[in-house]
Design an enzyme around this catalytic site. Sequence first.
Site, PDB file in Angstrom:
ATOM      1  N   HIS A 216       0.820  -1.215   0.000  1.00  0.00           N
ATOM      2  CA  HIS A 216       0.000   0.000   0.000  1.00  0.00           C
ATOM      3  C   HIS A 216       0.852   1.264   0.000  1.00  0.00           C
ATOM      4  O   HIS A 216       0.355   2.353   0.314  1.00  0.00           O
ATOM      5  CB  HIS A 216      -0.955  -0.003   1.190  1.00  0.00           C
ATOM      6  CG  HIS A 216      -2.040  -1.021   1.080  1.00  0.00           C
ATOM      7  ND1 HIS A 216      -3.177  -0.824   0.320  1.00  0.00           N
ATOM      8  CD2 HIS A 216      -2.142  -2.271   1.595  1.00  0.00           C
ATOM      9  CE1 HIS A 216      -3.951  -1.893   0.402  1.00  0.00           C
ATOM     10  NE2 HIS A 216      -3.339  -2.787   1.158  1.00  0.00           N
ATOM     11  N   THR A 244       3.436  -4.991  -4.611  1.00  0.00           N
ATOM     12  CA  THR A 244       2.408  -5.448  -5.533  1.00  0.00           C
ATOM     13  C   THR A 244       2.430  -4.614  -6.802  1.00  0.00           C
ATOM     14  O   THR A 244       2.844  -3.449  -6.796  1.00  0.00           O
ATOM     15  CB  THR A 244       1.013  -5.376  -4.897  1.00  0.00           C
ATOM     16  OG1 THR A 244       0.046  -5.912  -5.801  1.00  0.00           O
ATOM     17  CG2 THR A 244       0.627  -3.937  -4.585  1.00  0.00           C
ATOM     18  N   LYS A 247      -1.910  -2.453  -7.311  1.00  0.00           N
ATOM     19  CA  LYS A 247      -2.508  -1.286  -6.671  1.00  0.00           C
ATOM     20  C   LYS A 247      -2.021  -0.020  -7.395  1.00  0.00           C
ATOM     21  O   LYS A 247      -2.541   0.322  -8.442  1.00  0.00           O
ATOM     22  CB  LYS A 247      -2.224  -1.301  -5.177  1.00  0.00           C
ATOM     23  CG  LYS A 247      -2.946  -2.463  -4.472  1.00  0.00           C
ATOM     24  CD  LYS A 247      -2.728  -2.480  -2.990  1.00  0.00           C
ATOM     25  CE  LYS A 247      -3.631  -3.501  -2.307  1.00  0.00           C
ATOM     26  NZ  LYS A 247      -3.380  -4.901  -2.719  1.00  0.00           N
ATOM     27  N   THR A 276       3.552 -22.517 -10.195  1.00  0.00           N
ATOM     28  CA  THR A 276       2.515 -21.596 -10.687  1.00  0.00           C
ATOM     29  C   THR A 276       2.852 -21.097 -12.086  1.00  0.00           C
ATOM     30  O   THR A 276       3.993 -20.715 -12.353  1.00  0.00           O
ATOM     31  CB  THR A 276       2.380 -20.384  -9.736  1.00  0.00           C
ATOM     32  OG1 THR A 276       1.992 -20.845  -8.441  1.00  0.00           O
ATOM     33  CG2 THR A 276       1.323 -19.414 -10.235  1.00  0.00           C
ATOM     34  N   THR A 277       1.863 -21.080 -12.970  1.00  0.00           N
ATOM     35  CA  THR A 277       2.048 -20.515 -14.300  1.00  0.00           C
ATOM     36  C   THR A 277       2.451 -19.044 -14.198  1.00  0.00           C
ATOM     37  O   THR A 277       1.922 -18.298 -13.377  1.00  0.00           O
ATOM     38  CB  THR A 277       0.748 -20.640 -15.127  1.00  0.00           C
ATOM     39  OG1 THR A 277       0.425 -22.027 -15.257  1.00  0.00           O
ATOM     40  CG2 THR A 277       0.906 -20.032 -16.505  1.00  0.00           C
TER      41      THR A 277
END
Length: 403
Positions: A216, A244, A247, A276-277
């Site tokens: 954040h 991330t 966001k 994971t792809t």
Amino acid sequence: MDYDRFFHDKLGALKSEGRYRIFADLERKCGNFPTAVRHEDDTESDVTVWCSNDYLGMGQNKQVRDAMVAAIDSCGAGAGGTRNISGTNHYHVLLEQELASLHGKEAALLFTSGYVANMTALSTLGAQLPNCILYSDALNHNSMIEGIRHSRAEKRIFKHNDPEDLDRLLAADDPRAAKLVIFESVYSMDGDVAPIAEICDVADKHNAITFLDEVHAVGMYGPNGAGIAERDGVMDRVTIIQGTLGKAFGVIGGYIAASADVVDFIRSYGDGFIFTTALPPAVAAGALTSVRHVRETDALRERHQERSETLKRRLKEAGLPVMPSVCHIVPVLVGDPTLCKQASDLLLEQHRIYVQPINYPTVPRGTERLRLTPCPLHNDAMMDELVDALVDVWRTLSLKRAA
């Protein structure tokens, strides 16, 4: 066992407590953010969104969109596999280099979301470090809690943003054990900020490494948008920074940035990465363009902060119960789950303003709230409409005003 009855009763319990979540069926319109089209039954109506995590509106940025279209035309839709098996595209490599540079670290590693980044990194570190003890802030995000839980390592919970309590817990444990201190920079429900330097001081004192969630904060704080740690001049003191792309950077995905060995370790041992792809190349291309643009555009951060501070001031002047916040998050206290849902419904139905109610378990019972996230594209007219609408809703529901 009557399975149907079990599921029905559990859902009924959520509804009776006022905690049942209903999704707003929204269609974002390119170039018109923060407005969207709401679909309900067979009708459509325009609404203004005041709770998006697309904090800077980068999900609508033309450069980002053009980069994604170009990558689709160049590479196709999907990555084609896991990163280890044919799925590493050149855009992934470029984006990881850009993220490492952003945070002043040797390397970075992409994940399909910030949630997966937290869960994978923490579960891997906790499981692999010998006799590891994990020290977690009391208000850490669910993704961090799940990572800690899946690691099966010993854990300690320190009081929120309290370096003294952390020091007490660290001092009580075996000095030979591996130790990892886990915390966030901006806590997204209350809008408070961690004392990063003080927490690093305590971690250094006890030979602990640090894991900082900046989801954040990335894009919005610091000269380059690297987050609170950059703003406070302590990026180099944090062992692992997690962020991330979904966001402020407006796309999707998560990442960690750290030393080359730490990143390579999690790349090599982390199940949530290995199996994971990979992110679609177009997503990586859009994120790369967004990160580069945000790093170079300080005016975007300045406008974002101005909008947040202006909204806080306007709400306080109107007598609305704005909760204390030292960042861009603007929480308005309701204090009851049913009333919080009713307030959200009234805003949407009568004023065409969309703000999702935030209830337990996202926040503690009795602190239910409307969480507002102004962005650089919310203009003064939109702000006027929001303040007037909130005053009307507070009057209609006889909600408690500010002292």
